[in-house]
Design a protein around this motif. Structure first.
Motif, PDB file in Angstrom:
ATOM      1  N   THR A  39       0.812  -1.207   0.000  1.00  0.00           N
ATOM      2  CA  THR A  39       0.000   0.000   0.000  1.00  0.00           C
ATOM      3  C   THR A  39       0.849   1.260   0.000  1.00  0.00           C
ATOM      4  OG1 THR A  39      -1.779   1.139   1.153  1.00  0.00           O
ATOM      5  CG2 THR A  39      -0.163   0.012   2.511  1.00  0.00           C
ATOM      6  N   ALA A  40       0.217   2.357  -0.328  1.00  0.00           N
ATOM      7  CA  ALA A  40       0.878   3.660  -0.263  1.00  0.00           C
ATOM      8  C   ALA A  40       0.779   4.260   1.134  1.00  0.00           C
ATOM      9  CB  ALA A  40       0.243   4.607  -1.275  1.00  0.00           C
ATOM     10  N   LYS A  41      -0.044   3.667   1.996  1.00  0.00           N
ATOM     11  CA  LYS A  41      -0.200   4.182   3.359  1.00  0.00           C
ATOM     12  C   LYS A  41       0.986   3.706   4.196  1.00  0.00           C
ATOM     13  CE  LYS A  41      -4.302   4.651   5.033  1.00  0.00           C
ATOM     14  NZ  LYS A  41      -5.625   4.417   5.624  1.00  0.00           N
ATOM     15  N   GLY A  42       1.855   4.641   4.562  1.00  0.00           N
ATOM     16  CA  GLY A  42       3.074   4.250   5.239  1.00  0.00           C
ATOM     17  C   GLY A  42       3.255   4.797   6.639  1.00  0.00           C
ATOM     18  N   GLU A  43       2.225   5.387   7.203  1.00  0.00           N
ATOM     19  CA  GLU A  43       2.329   5.914   8.566  1.00  0.00           C
ATOM     20  C   GLU A  43       2.475   4.759   9.564  1.00  0.00           C
ATOM     21  OE1 GLU A  43       2.515   9.167   9.374  1.00  0.00           O
ATOM     22  OE2 GLU A  43       2.477   9.572   7.227  1.00  0.00           O
ATOM     23  N   LEU A  44       3.114   5.037  10.667  1.00  0.00           N
ATOM     24  CA  LEU A  44       3.340   4.026  11.696  1.00  0.00           C
ATOM     25  C   LEU A  44       2.022   3.396  12.155  1.00  0.00           C
ATOM     26  CD1 LEU A  44       5.339   2.550  13.483  1.00  0.00           C
ATOM     27  CD2 LEU A  44       5.175   4.435  15.116  1.00  0.00           C
ATOM     28  N   GLU A  45       0.984   4.206  12.302  1.00  0.00           N
ATOM     29  CA  GLU A  45      -0.315   3.698  12.746  1.00  0.00           C
ATOM     30  C   GLU A  45      -0.894   2.703  11.728  1.00  0.00           C
ATOM     31  OE1 GLU A  45       0.184   7.139  12.446  1.00  0.00           O
ATOM     32  OE2 GLU A  45       0.743   7.403  14.543  1.00  0.00           O
ATOM     33  N   ASP A  46      -0.683   2.978  10.436  1.00  0.00           N
ATOM     34  CA  ASP A  46      -1.168   2.074   9.390  1.00  0.00           C
ATOM     35  C   ASP A  46      -0.431   0.741   9.445  1.00  0.00           C
ATOM     36  OD1 ASP A  46      -2.939   4.029   8.264  1.00  0.00           O
ATOM     37  OD2 ASP A  46      -1.205   4.962   7.307  1.00  0.00           O
ATOM     38  N   LYS A  47       0.879   0.807   9.628  1.00  0.00           N
ATOM     39  CA  LYS A  47       1.676  -0.423   9.724  1.00  0.00           C
ATOM     40  C   LYS A  47       1.261  -1.239  10.944  1.00  0.00           C
ATOM     41  CE  LYS A  47       5.686   1.334   7.303  1.00  0.00           C
ATOM     42  NZ  LYS A  47       7.119   1.557   7.303  1.00  0.00           N
ATOM     43  N   GLU A  48       1.070  -0.558  12.062  1.00  0.00           N
ATOM     44  CA  GLU A  48       0.653  -1.252  13.277  1.00  0.00           C
ATOM     45  C   GLU A  48      -0.701  -1.943  13.062  1.00  0.00           C
ATOM     46  OE1 GLU A  48       0.179  -0.410  18.038  1.00  0.00           O
ATOM     47  OE2 GLU A  48      -0.139   1.272  16.666  1.00  0.00           O
ATOM     48  N   LYS A  49      -1.618  -1.233  12.443  1.00  0.00           N
ATOM     49  CA  LYS A  49      -2.935  -1.809  12.170  1.00  0.00           C
ATOM     50  C   LYS A  49      -2.814  -3.032  11.253  1.00  0.00           C
ATOM     51  CE  LYS A  49      -7.582  -0.382  10.809  1.00  0.00           C
ATOM     52  NZ  LYS A  49      -8.429   0.724  10.361  1.00  0.00           N
ATOM     53  N   GLY A  50      -1.905  -2.961  10.284  1.00  0.00           N
ATOM     54  CA  GLY A  50      -1.688  -4.087   9.382  1.00  0.00           C
ATOM     55  C   GLY A  50      -1.153  -5.309  10.093  1.00  0.00           C
ATOM     56  N   PHE A  51      -0.160  -5.099  10.952  1.00  0.00           N
ATOM     57  CA  PHE A  51       0.393  -6.234  11.682  1.00  0.00           C
ATOM     58  C   PHE A  51      -0.583  -6.788  12.704  1.00  0.00           C
ATOM     59  CE2 PHE A  51       4.548  -4.462  10.204  1.00  0.00           C
ATOM     60  CZ  PHE A  51       4.958  -5.604   9.507  1.00  0.00           C
ATOM     61  N   LEU A  52      -1.382  -5.924  13.320  1.00  0.00           N
ATOM     62  CA  LEU A  52      -2.400  -6.397  14.260  1.00  0.00           C
ATOM     63  C   LEU A  52      -3.488  -7.188  13.545  1.00  0.00           C
ATOM     64  CD1 LEU A  52      -2.736  -3.315  16.644  1.00  0.00           C
ATOM     65  CD2 LEU A  52      -1.707  -5.547  17.164  1.00  0.00           C
ATOM     66  N   ALA A  53      -3.699  -6.893  12.262  1.00  0.00           N
ATOM     67  CA  ALA A  53      -4.680  -7.637  11.472  1.00  0.00           C
ATOM     68  C   ALA A  53      -4.171  -9.027  11.115  1.00  0.00           C
ATOM     69  CB  ALA A  53      -5.033  -6.869  10.201  1.00  0.00           C
ATOM     70  N   GLY A  54      -2.841  -9.222  11.242  1.00  0.00           N
ATOM     71  CA  GLY A  54      -2.288 -10.541  10.978  1.00  0.00           C
ATOM     72  C   GLY A  54      -1.349 -10.614   9.789  1.00  0.00           C
ATOM     73  N   SER A  55      -1.026  -9.479   9.192  1.00  0.00           N
ATOM     74  CA  SER A  55      -0.149  -9.521   8.026  1.00  0.00           C
ATOM     75  C   SER A  55       1.256  -9.983   8.430  1.00  0.00           C
ATOM     76  CB  SER A  55      -0.077  -8.165   7.322  1.00  0.00           C
ATOM     77  OG  SER A  55       0.634  -7.245   8.110  1.00  0.00           O
ATOM     78  N   ASP A  56       1.936 -10.583   7.481  1.00  0.00           N
ATOM     79  CA  ASP A  56       3.300 -11.045   7.714  1.00  0.00           C
ATOM     80  C   ASP A  56       4.323  -9.975   7.368  1.00  0.00           C
ATOM     81  OD1 ASP A  56       3.062 -14.050   8.436  1.00  0.00           O
ATOM     82  OD2 ASP A  56       1.647 -13.735   6.816  1.00  0.00           O
ATOM     83  N   ASP A  57       3.928  -9.054   6.494  1.00  0.00           N
ATOM     84  CA  ASP A  57       4.773  -7.908   6.165  1.00  0.00           C
ATOM     85  C   ASP A  57       3.896  -6.780   5.647  1.00  0.00           C
ATOM     86  OD1 ASP A  57       7.029  -6.390   5.959  1.00  0.00           O
ATOM     87  OD2 ASP A  57       8.011  -7.614   4.446  1.00  0.00           O
ATOM     88  N   TYR A  58       4.411  -5.587   5.687  1.00  0.00           N
ATOM     89  CA  TYR A  58       3.670  -4.398   5.288  1.00  0.00           C
ATOM     90  C   TYR A  58       4.628  -3.537   4.486  1.00  0.00           C
ATOM     91  CZ  TYR A  58       0.446  -0.437   5.826  1.00  0.00           C
ATOM     92  OH  TYR A  58      -0.457   0.575   5.612  1.00  0.00           O
ATOM     93  N   THR A  59       4.316  -3.391   3.195  1.00  0.00           N
ATOM     94  CA  THR A  59       5.215  -2.647   2.306  1.00  0.00           C
ATOM     95  C   THR A  59       4.482  -1.518   1.647  1.00  0.00           C
ATOM     96  OG1 THR A  59       6.449  -4.652   1.882  1.00  0.00           O
ATOM     97  CG2 THR A  59       6.748  -2.879   0.357  1.00  0.00           C
TER      98      THR A  59
END
Length: 59
Positions: A39-59
């Motif tokens: 995604t283009a959303k790269g804020e720390l809060e977005d990454k945290e939300k992604g990992f809390l959702a269960g993603s293995d990586d966030y790019t």
């Protein structure tokens, strides 16, 4: 996915109808496959939300 599980899911956060965070949660409930949030959303809060959702990586 009912017939054959993918080896990897690449999910965009900003999709119509269902965001990528929700899709990631649903995918992880169905199967233990790696999920990459791309995604283009790269804020720390977005990454945290992604990992809390269960993603293995966030790019």
């Amino acid at each position: 996915m009912e017939r054959q599980l993918p080896d990897l899911a690449v999910v965009d956060v900003m999709m119509p109808n269902m965001d990528g965070y929700t899709l990631t949660k649903k995918l992880k409930e169905i199967a233990d496959i790696p999920v990459l949030l791309l995604t283009a959303k790269g804020e720390l809060e977005d990454k945290e939300k992604g990992f809390l959702a269960g993603s293995d990586d966030y790019t």
